[in-house]
Every structure is written in C-alpha cells, then in structure tokens.
Design a protein around this motif. Sequence first.
Motif, PDB file in Angstrom:
ATOM      1  N   UNK A  12     -11.356   5.374 -13.196  1.00 45.11           N
ATOM      2  CA  UNK A  12     -11.502   4.813 -11.858  1.00 45.11           C
ATOM      3  C   UNK A  12     -10.139   4.668 -11.190  1.00 45.11           C
ATOM      4  N   UNK A  13      -9.974   5.288 -10.038  1.00 47.49           N
ATOM      5  CA  UNK A  13      -8.700   5.247  -9.318  1.00 47.49           C
ATOM      6  C   UNK A  13      -8.339   3.832  -8.883  1.00 47.49           C
ATOM      7  N   UNK A  14      -9.310   2.921  -8.829  1.00 47.77           N
ATOM      8  CA  UNK A  14      -9.077   1.554  -8.360  1.00 47.77           C
ATOM      9  C   UNK A  14      -8.547   0.632  -9.453  1.00 47.77           C
ATOM     10  N   UNK A  15      -8.448   1.136 -10.681  1.00 47.83           N
ATOM     11  CA  UNK A  15      -7.859   0.358 -11.767  1.00 47.83           C
ATOM     12  C   UNK A  15      -6.335   0.463 -11.695  1.00 47.83           C
ATOM     13  N   UNK A  16      -5.645  -0.431 -12.374  1.00 41.10           N
ATOM     14  CA  UNK A  16      -4.182  -0.502 -12.271  1.00 41.10           C
ATOM     15  C   UNK A  16      -3.470   0.774 -12.723  1.00 41.10           C
ATOM     16  N   UNK A  17      -3.942   1.431 -13.765  1.00 43.52           N
ATOM     17  CA  UNK A  17      -3.290   2.629 -14.314  1.00 43.52           C
ATOM     18  C   UNK A  17      -1.792   2.392 -14.541  1.00 43.52           C
ATOM     19  N   UNK A 101      -6.141  -5.982  -1.112  1.00 46.17           N
ATOM     20  CA  UNK A 101      -5.078  -5.329  -1.881  1.00 46.17           C
ATOM     21  C   UNK A 101      -5.428  -3.867  -2.092  1.00 46.17           C
ATOM     22  N   UNK A 102      -4.416  -3.089  -2.434  1.00 40.91           N
ATOM     23  CA  UNK A 102      -4.629  -1.672  -2.705  1.00 40.91           C
ATOM     24  C   UNK A 102      -3.416  -1.061  -3.377  1.00 40.91           C
ATOM     25  N   UNK A 103      -3.499   0.234  -3.607  1.00 40.16           N
ATOM     26  CA  UNK A 103      -2.426   0.975  -4.254  1.00 40.16           C
ATOM     27  C   UNK A 103      -1.987   2.141  -3.374  1.00 40.16           C
ATOM     28  N   UNK A 119       0.067  -3.217  -3.380  1.00 45.43           N
ATOM     29  CA  UNK A 119       0.369  -4.025  -2.199  1.00 45.43           C
ATOM     30  C   UNK A 119      -0.642  -5.153  -2.069  1.00 45.43           C
ATOM     31  N   UNK A 120      -0.112  -6.324  -1.695  1.00 44.92           N
ATOM     32  CA  UNK A 120      -0.888  -7.556  -1.583  1.00 44.92           C
ATOM     33  C   UNK A 120      -0.611  -8.198  -0.225  1.00 44.92           C
ATOM     34  N   UNK A 133       1.922  11.419  -0.947  1.00 45.21           N
ATOM     35  CA  UNK A 133       1.391  10.111  -1.304  1.00 45.21           C
ATOM     36  C   UNK A 133      -0.132  10.126  -1.230  1.00 45.21           C
ATOM     37  N   UNK A 134      -0.720   8.995  -1.631  1.00 45.90           N
ATOM     38  CA  UNK A 134      -2.163   8.786  -1.536  1.00 45.90           C
ATOM     39  C   UNK A 134      -2.392   7.278  -1.561  1.00 45.90           C
ATOM     40  N   UNK A 135      -3.596   6.867  -1.217  1.00 52.14           N
ATOM     41  CA  UNK A 135      -3.932   5.441  -1.166  1.00 52.14           C
ATOM     42  C   UNK A 135      -5.322   5.218  -1.733  1.00 52.14           C
ATOM     43  N   UNK A 136      -5.494   4.081  -2.383  1.00 46.16           N
ATOM     44  CA  UNK A 136      -6.814   3.645  -2.800  1.00 46.16           C
ATOM     45  C   UNK A 136      -6.845   2.126  -2.821  1.00 46.16           C
ATOM     46  N   UNK A 137      -8.031   1.593  -2.740  1.00 48.68           N
ATOM     47  CA  UNK A 137      -8.212   0.163  -2.921  1.00 48.68           C
ATOM     48  C   UNK A 137      -8.021  -0.182  -4.388  1.00 48.68           C
ATOM     49  N   UNK A 138      -7.828  -1.472  -4.675  1.00 47.13           N
ATOM     50  CA  UNK A 138      -7.878  -1.902  -6.062  1.00 47.13           C
ATOM     51  C   UNK A 138      -9.288  -2.425  -6.334  1.00 47.13           C
ATOM     52  N   UNK A 139      -9.464  -3.160  -7.401  1.00 48.92           N
ATOM     53  CA  UNK A 139     -10.802  -3.600  -7.794  1.00 48.92           C
ATOM     54  C   UNK A 139     -11.436  -4.607  -6.823  1.00 48.92           C
ATOM     55  N   UNK A 140     -10.646  -5.162  -5.900  1.00 42.65           N
ATOM     56  CA  UNK A 140     -11.209  -6.057  -4.884  1.00 42.65           C
ATOM     57  C   UNK A 140     -12.066  -5.286  -3.869  1.00 42.65           C
ATOM     58  N   UNK A 141     -11.830  -3.968  -3.781  1.00 39.47           N
ATOM     59  CA  UNK A 141     -12.578  -3.088  -2.865  1.00 39.47           C
ATOM     60  C   UNK A 141     -12.472  -3.504  -1.403  1.00 39.47           C
ATOM     61  N   UNK A 142     -11.327  -4.063  -1.020  1.00 34.42           N
ATOM     62  CA  UNK A 142     -11.145  -4.467   0.372  1.00 34.42           C
ATOM     63  C   UNK A 142      -9.667  -4.622   0.683  1.00 34.42           C
TER      64      UNK A 142
END
Length: 180
Positions: A12-17, A101-103, A119-120, A133-142
Amino acid sequence: MRAYYFDNIPGDQRLAHDSGKPVSEEHLRELGVLFWTIPVDSPDGWEPAINAVAKERSYKNRDTINVTKEGLGDLYESKLKTFFEEHMHEDEEIRYILSGAGFFDVRELPTDAWIRIHVLPGDLLVVPPGIYHRFTLDELNAIKALRLFKEEPKWTPHVRGPATEENPFRVDYVKSVAVA
C-alpha cells in the motif's frame, strides 16, 4: 516533516515505507526541495507567515485543495492514481498543509532513489520545477492543503520518459543539482 529513503517494498502506497535511513533538510535543500514549519494554530494565525513567504518568493495566486473521498467525490481514486504517477512540473509545487497528512516522494540525483517526505499540518513544502516526484495520502486518507503559485496555476504533469528528460525545465534542474 520527516524525510527518509523509501524502502521500495511492494504494498500500500499510503504506508510509511520507511527504510530506517533518514534524509536531512540540508540534503533536501541540495536537491532544491525547501521546507518551513508554520504552525497552523499559531496565536497570530498562519496567514501572516504564509503571506510573508509568498511575498518573498513572488507567489501571487493560491487556492485550497481537499483530498478526501468527500472532497473529490467520484474523482478520488483516479486523482490519487494520477498524483502517484512519477512526473515533473515546469513550475514549483508549493503546498502548505492545513490538516491531514500525506507523502511527497522526490527522486534523488544522481542515485535515482526515492526520498519520502511525510508532511503534516503546519508544513510548507516547495518542490522545484524539473524534479521527478509523486504524492499520496498516508493512512489518514485525507489532506487539506493551501497551494501557492507564482502565476496562474499550471497543472500539466510531465510523466517520466525520454521526452521529459529533454524538457528544458528537467535539463535545468539536473544541471542545478550537478553544480550543488
């Protein structure tokens, strides 16, 4: 903001990795990635500080994006997929995080490794033109972010490929990092 090398483990791209290998703000600056912390809940509000950065960096326009299922509706999944496709822009990408939050993942030169930036709220991130670059949400999904622009917004993502490598903004970016 916390930055580290992406672990490249499928999932899942939304995990910290998180690879466990941190990346310093100094190294991000060497790549042209800039960062400030401007607390959202500052007693004087965040707007004066954002306005000062906008004036200093000649950001003339702004809007707000709300990346949630509710905010994007039927476009939610397709937008997330588009945001996560490796690309570059011909303008800076400036985001001030208001909530959620997101990545942001950025490509390091010359290694081509992904650096993940979490980012928070209160984080202001500037991604330079020409960097992949690229962007995704984190597990908060918002995430709710203020977007700043030097001119009228340009939304054209240039997906990584042979033609993009020859794009003048990409060429200039690569030269600027090679000099640093």
